[in-house]
Design an enzyme around this catalytic site. Structure first.
Site, mmCIF file in Angstrom:
data_model
loop_
_atom_site.group_PDB
_atom_site.id
_atom_site.type_symbol
_atom_site.label_atom_id
_atom_site.label_comp_id
_atom_site.label_asym_id
_atom_site.label_seq_id
_atom_site.Cartn_x
_atom_site.Cartn_y
_atom_site.Cartn_z
ATOM 1 N N ASP A 53 0.877 -1.175 0.379
ATOM 2 C CA ASP A 53 -0.327 -0.114 0.153
ATOM 3 C C ASP A 53 1.207 1.527 0.240
ATOM 4 O O ASP A 53 1.629 1.611 -0.032
ATOM 5 C CB ASP A 53 -0.649 0.159 1.795
ATOM 6 N N ASP A 54 0.446 2.308 -0.178
ATOM 7 C CA ASP A 54 0.662 3.501 0.056
ATOM 8 C C ASP A 54 1.705 4.196 -1.170
ATOM 9 O O ASP A 54 1.917 5.439 -0.828
ATOM 10 C CB ASP A 54 1.208 3.847 1.152
ATOM 11 N N HIS A 106 -5.553 2.952 -4.139
ATOM 12 C CA HIS A 106 -6.198 2.841 -2.486
ATOM 13 C C HIS A 106 -6.562 4.135 -2.904
ATOM 14 O O HIS A 106 -5.568 4.971 -1.325
ATOM 15 C CB HIS A 106 -4.317 2.358 -2.083
ATOM 16 N N HIS A 110 -5.961 9.379 0.160
ATOM 17 C CA HIS A 110 -6.002 8.273 1.257
ATOM 18 C C HIS A 110 -6.717 8.801 3.020
ATOM 19 O O HIS A 110 -5.861 8.921 3.898
ATOM 20 C CB HIS A 110 -4.111 8.041 1.828
ATOM 21 N N TYR A 148 -6.792 2.304 5.504
ATOM 22 C CA TYR A 148 -7.378 1.766 7.146
ATOM 23 C C TYR A 148 -7.780 0.118 7.162
ATOM 24 O O TYR A 148 -8.658 0.225 8.434
ATOM 25 C CB TYR A 148 -7.687 2.652 8.202
ATOM 26 N N HIS A 203 3.277 -2.306 3.161
ATOM 27 C CA HIS A 203 3.368 -1.145 3.031
ATOM 28 C C HIS A 203 4.873 -0.330 2.217
ATOM 29 O O HIS A 203 6.077 -0.352 2.816
ATOM 30 C CB HIS A 203 3.310 0.529 3.574
#
Length: 253
Positions: A53-54, A106, A110, A148, A203
């Protein structure tokens, strides 16, 4: 002669009729997982779907190269603006896509309150990123992981409307919570390798994940005869990771 002509003209039609009609179960499998439903792990054994992610971030290219050298595939759940504008990392995203890794959503920014946003706000988060990915890879992802792991409120109903498969996880590496790579490794060992494959939460923005945990996971997977595949492939949907964009391409943040 006329009879022969009639038979010949009917041949293509008969060939079509000869095509096997897929059973309802086969048709369902070909369609891939349903949109708007939470998926936590693979539908098959012998697989491990590394999912990050991210990004994109400064480590994206390093991570991709490590995976490529090992013949491994992974899924990158990217954002539009979390760590700078995605267009500034467009080359890395496109390189990952061209290498056969899965690019998934994603969300655009965010948001920390993703689960309490209105349906229109959730839609905007998804479509803004879709526009950027249309520009970068020319595709709309059909998979997403909510920030999350928030799946309450309007999230699932909106993802169903937009056609997104919703991925969470069944192993949390804990890298986001300060766990060391070694502590994360213990979580994988505790989860084991039996049953359907894992979809972990990791991540790509942490150096320890990219430089230590991922090489260890590649070795661990090899030792346990696990194939490292994309999330879509681990769900029997290798050809369904993308669809035609429904939002015009954008090039700014």
């Amino acid at each position: 002669m006329r009879l022969v002509s009639l038979v010949l003209s009917a041949t293509p039609f008969l060939a079509v009729l000869a095509e096997p009609i897929p059973s309802p179960l086969e048709a369902f499998k070909r369609a891939g997982p349903a949109a708007g439903q939470v998926i936590t792990k693979c539908s098959q054994s012998g697989l491990l779907a590394l999912a990050f992610d991210d990004g994109p971030y400064q480590y994206t290219s390093t991570l991709m190269n490590t995976l490529n050298q090992a013949g491994a595939k992974a899924t990158f759940f990217v954002t539009g603006t979390l760590y700078g504008c995605i267009h500034n990392q467009a080359a890395a995203v496109k390189a990952a896509y061209n290498s056969g890794h899965q690019i998934a959503s994603h969300t655009w920014s965010h948001p920390s309150n993703f689960g309490s946003l209105s349906a229109s706000a959730v839609t905007q988060e998804m479509q803004k990123l879709e526009g950027a990915l249309n520009k970068i890879i020319g595709k709309k992802p059909t998979y997403m992981r909510p920030p999350y792991l928030a799946t309450g409120g309007n999230v699932l109903s909106t993802m169903k409307t937009l056609g997104y498969r919703v991925i969470t996880d069944d192993i949390d590496s804990g890298d986001w919570n300060g766990l060391t790579a070694q502590q994360s490794e213990q979580r994988f060992q505790q989860a084991g390798t039996s049953g359907n494959g894992h979809i972990p939460l990791m991540h790509e923005v942490y150096a320890s994940t990219v430089n230590t945990l991922v090489p260890w996971l590649i070795t661990w997977a090899k030792q346990n005869n696990l194939r490292l595949v994309t999330v879509a492939e681990c769900l029997g949907d290798a050809g369904g990771a993308y669809t035609t964009p429904t939002v015009a391409a954008t090039s700014t943040c």
